[in-house]
Design an enzyme around this catalytic site. Structure first.
Site, mmCIF file in Angstrom:
data_model
loop_
_atom_site.group_PDB
_atom_site.id
_atom_site.type_symbol
_atom_site.label_atom_id
_atom_site.label_comp_id
_atom_site.label_asym_id
_atom_site.label_seq_id
_atom_site.Cartn_x
_atom_site.Cartn_y
_atom_site.Cartn_z
ATOM 1 N N SER A 66 0.880 -1.292 0.003
ATOM 2 C CA SER A 66 0.054 -0.158 0.083
ATOM 3 C C SER A 66 0.991 1.325 -0.041
ATOM 4 O O SER A 66 1.515 1.567 -1.051
ATOM 5 C CB SER A 66 -0.858 0.055 1.220
ATOM 6 O OG SER A 66 -1.769 0.912 1.257
ATOM 7 N N ASP A 288 -6.212 2.099 -3.146
ATOM 8 C CA ASP A 288 -7.568 1.896 -2.432
ATOM 9 C C ASP A 288 -8.089 2.843 -1.451
ATOM 10 O O ASP A 288 -8.896 2.676 -0.650
ATOM 11 C CB ASP A 288 -7.543 0.521 -1.659
ATOM 12 C CG ASP A 288 -6.374 0.121 -0.498
ATOM 13 O OD1 ASP A 288 -5.491 1.267 -0.641
ATOM 14 O OD2 ASP A 288 -6.520 -0.781 0.011
ATOM 15 N N ARG A 513 -4.898 4.214 20.992
ATOM 16 C CA ARG A 513 -4.757 2.843 20.356
ATOM 17 C C ARG A 513 -3.514 2.336 19.958
ATOM 18 O O ARG A 513 -2.696 3.061 19.497
ATOM 19 C CB ARG A 513 -6.055 2.825 19.355
ATOM 20 C CG ARG A 513 -5.722 3.559 18.232
ATOM 21 C CD ARG A 513 -6.728 3.363 17.070
ATOM 22 N NE ARG A 513 -6.469 2.000 16.242
ATOM 23 C CZ ARG A 513 -5.528 2.204 15.299
ATOM 24 N NH1 ARG A 513 -4.969 3.216 15.011
ATOM 25 N NH2 ARG A 513 -5.349 1.071 14.648
ATOM 26 N N PRO A 514 -3.357 0.955 20.052
ATOM 27 C CA PRO A 514 -2.009 0.263 19.698
ATOM 28 C C PRO A 514 -2.391 0.345 17.961
ATOM 29 O O PRO A 514 -3.157 -0.010 17.641
ATOM 30 C CB PRO A 514 -1.900 -1.124 20.148
ATOM 31 C CG PRO A 514 -3.357 -1.234 20.740
ATOM 32 C CD PRO A 514 -4.088 -0.169 20.719
ATOM 33 N N GLY A 516 -2.134 -1.078 14.095
ATOM 34 C CA GLY A 516 -2.263 -2.622 13.757
ATOM 35 C C GLY A 516 -1.289 -2.907 12.879
ATOM 36 O O GLY A 516 -1.079 -3.766 12.235
HETATM 37 C C1 16G Z 1 -4.195 -0.291 7.322
HETATM 38 C C2 16G Z 1 -5.859 -0.551 7.104
HETATM 39 C C3 16G Z 1 -6.545 0.868 7.363
HETATM 40 C C4 16G Z 1 -6.362 1.408 8.627
HETATM 41 C C5 16G Z 1 -4.718 1.539 9.075
HETATM 42 C C6 16G Z 1 -4.564 1.825 10.415
HETATM 43 C C7 16G Z 1 -6.872 -1.833 5.525
HETATM 44 C C8 16G Z 1 -6.847 -2.143 3.967
HETATM 45 N N1 16G Z 1 -6.167 -0.938 5.479
HETATM 46 O O1 16G Z 1 -3.757 0.422 6.414
HETATM 47 O O2 16G Z 1 -7.743 0.608 6.843
HETATM 48 O O3 16G Z 1 -6.837 2.695 8.585
HETATM 49 O O4 16G Z 1 -4.292 0.257 8.732
HETATM 50 O O5 16G Z 1 -3.042 1.762 10.552
HETATM 51 O O6 16G Z 1 -7.641 -2.395 6.109
HETATM 52 P P1 16G Z 1 -2.800 1.668 12.179
HETATM 53 O O7 16G Z 1 -3.433 0.547 13.114
HETATM 54 O O8 16G Z 1 -1.295 1.432 11.950
HETATM 55 O O9 16G Z 1 -3.194 3.053 12.597
HETATM 56 MG MG MG Z 2 -3.662 1.241 0.419
#
Ligand code: 16G
Ligand code: MG
Length: 554
Positions: A66, A288, A513-514, A516
């Site tokens: 991405s 996306d 928040r942690p 993801g």
């Molecule tokens: C990923 C997710 C996005 C989310 C982001 C949060 C998909 C396709 N992409 O890019 O939706 O906003 O993670 O990142 O699900 P973070 O948990 O590091 O803040």
């Molecule tokens: Mg993307």
């Protein structure tokens, strides 16, 4: 069974896992430096193949990282409906990616297959479509994916070439519905539904004219090339494409693209004096995500950002208008708006002021998508530009029947036009996942319909100033949240500390928040002024340090 497993093990020996690394199937699949990923991608291929055997459907495997730098890559699985891999399978995907020795590896597969009741089948019982974005590492990782899929007896791997992430999701969904599903079909469907929508526009005399001259920042990624293909199906539509990834245009996601524009709020590379006053759109590296912007000051390199929340608002206003037009006929259908805690508070207030139902989920497309699918029409967006509109089968069947019924009376009826607009939107907007290309066409069509300039659109409501900070702590999992990540459950006392900081600011709101996708804790704060939002975020970051153990903050 044992013989088939032995074959998998044999293929796996060509892709040994890198020592000492733990892979997590995060918010959007596995992601890491590309040089570490071949075993993970091979194993994700096995997961996708087993998913295909289990579901009896076509599955997708997308190789992309991405908006991450070009040196990273990643892999994620698309489920039969075109959405993200079902969450129940994530632990298996992780266990398999992290199995270090051959015994663990074999045991993990055997046990999972037994629990899920999956057995190996004869040739062509399963099928996995594999695509990749434009990253240089994509080609060799594609090889690993194909080997992983083919190692599973009975499953066929099909190389779909270079695609945007949403294109692959769209193809998987369509294949499983037995509707046209090639890349050519994608452009045909999007372009024809866009033309239909434009032809159904009101011509409001006093509105600002639709100029069509949008400038698109392709993040030097796959979206630029695919957009120019799409435009070849839309003769007469003017879109200038910058950052298309061609020689001399800069690197993938390097100071360009939706993530950069949304986070930094500055003019992306490649844009300058010639773009002042123009409507600009930014895609991310795998197309996306979509955000819009216009240059507010060349001197300060600043932009006015139109983020996912405002795209959501534009879509919601439009859909709601069409539904209102059909009110006497469709009062039992439900429109729902889905946001996350990152949605600017001003957007939520505005949507609720319009009388719309707004609900919240955890961060990550899979959560929003699942929630939006509960409505007859579910519109979801993250502030970062991920989002789409979902229509239930029941609602679409009702629309089609109404289209026939009204069509037999008169062609000019406003109700009939509303029905046809909704039907066109359901074909234009990607029902499998958020899609910058289809989202951009829908924005353009709605701006045209409303007679809105980008400035008018931006003025629908004014964002509350916000600030995000990333805090590195010893262990991000020590932070446990609840209520769609808006409140902290653990460590005890942290939520009280956040509450007391928030209480010091008028219209203050904050959460932690942690992440993801990264090894960090994220802090978000909102308040009436930028200074207040900055100081609220800073104060909360310090509490996070104290409660969760400091490493560093940026
Ligand atoms: C990923 C997710 C996005 C989310 C982001 C949060 C998909 C396709 N992409 O890019 O939706 O906003 O993670 O990142 O699900 P973070 O948990 O590091 O803040
Ligand atoms: Mg993307």
């Amino acid at each position: 069974m044992d013989e088939a497993i032995h074959l998998i093990l044999q293929s796996a020996s060509a892709f040994p896992p890198p020592p000492g690394i733990k892979f997590a199937y995060g918010t959007a699949g596995f992601r890491s430096n590309a040089s570490l990923l071949s075993s993970t991608v091979f194993r994700a291929g096995i997961v996708a193949a087993l998913r295909s055997l289990k579901s009896g459907s076509v599955i997708g495997l997308m190789i992309t990282a991405s908006h991450n730098p070009a040196s990273d890559n990643g892999v994620k699985v698309a489920d039969p409906g075109g959405g993200m891999l079902t969450q129940d399978w994530e632990p298996f995907a992780e266990a398999l990616a992290n199995a270090v020795n051959p015994e663990d590896f074999v045991q993990t597969i055997k046990e999972f297959m037994r629990n899920e009741g999956i057995s190996f089948k004869e040739a062509c019982s399963g099928e996995v479509l594999v695509a990749r974005d434009t990253r240089p590492s994509g080609e060799s990782l594609l090889g690993a994916a194909m080997r992983g899929i083919r190692a599973v007896k009975g499953v066929v791997a099909v190389d779909m070439g270079i695609l945007t992430t949403p294109q692959l999701h769209w193809m998987v969904r369509n294949r499983n519905r037995s509707t046209p599903a090639t890349e050519f079909d994608y452009y045909t469907q999007l372009s024809s539904s866009f033309r239909t929508l434009m032809s159904l526009s009101l011509k409001v005399l006093e509105s600002e004219p639709y100029t069509g001259d949008v400038v698109v920042d392709g993040a030097n990624g796959v979206g630029a090339e695919k957009l120019s293909l799409l435009l070849s199906f839309l003769e007469g539509l003017e879109m200038q494409i910058k950052n298309s990834g061609k020689e001399g245009e800069g690197g993938l996601n390097e100071r360009v693209g939706a993530d950069f524009v949304q986070k930094e709020k500055v003019i992306p590379c490649g844009f300058g004096v010639g773009d002042v006053g123009k409507r600009c759109a930014s895609f991310d590296g795998d197309a996306d995500r979509l955000v819009y912007f216009y240059i507010s000051s060349l001197e300060k390199q600043s932009i006015d950002l139109i983020d996912g929340d405002k795209i959501l608002t534009l879509f919601a206003i439009f859909i709601n208008q069409q539904l209102n037009c059909l009110q006497e006929k469709c009062h039992s259908f439900k429109l729902g708006i889905v946001q996350t805690a990152y949605a600017n508070g001003a957007s939520t207030n505005y949507l609720r002021y319009l009388g719309l139902e707004v609900v919240f989920t955890l961060t990550g497309v899979k959560y929003l998508h699942e929630k939006a699918a509960e409505y007859d029409i579910g519109i979801y967006f993250e502030a970062n530009g991920h989002g789409t509109i979902l229509f239930s089968e029941k609602f679409l069947a009702w629309l089609s029947a109404l289209n026939e019924e009204l069509g037999s009376f008169s062609t000019g009826l406003e109700q009939l036009k509303a029905v046809q607009r909704l039907l066109a939107v359901s074909k234009l907007i990607n029902q499998a996942t958020g899609d910058a290309l289809s989202g951009c066409l829908l924005v353009e069509a709605i701006l045209h319909y409303m007679g809105f300039s980008i400035q008018t659109w931006n003025k629908l409501y004014q964002d509350l100033p916000s600030r995000q900070i990333k805090v590195k702590v010893a262990d991000k999992t020590s932070i446990v949240t609840t209520d769609a990540e808006t409140r902290v459950l653990r460590p005890l006392g942290l939520q009280e500390a956040i509450d007391s900081e928030v209480a010091k600011h008028s219209q203050g709101r904050a959460f932690v928040r942690p992440s993801g996708t990264e090894d960090a804790v994220r802090v978000y704060a909102e308040a009436l002024t930028q200074e207040a939002a900055d100081s609220l975020a800073q104060a909360i970051a310090e509490h996070v340090h104290q409660f969760a153990g400091l490493v560093s903050a940026t």
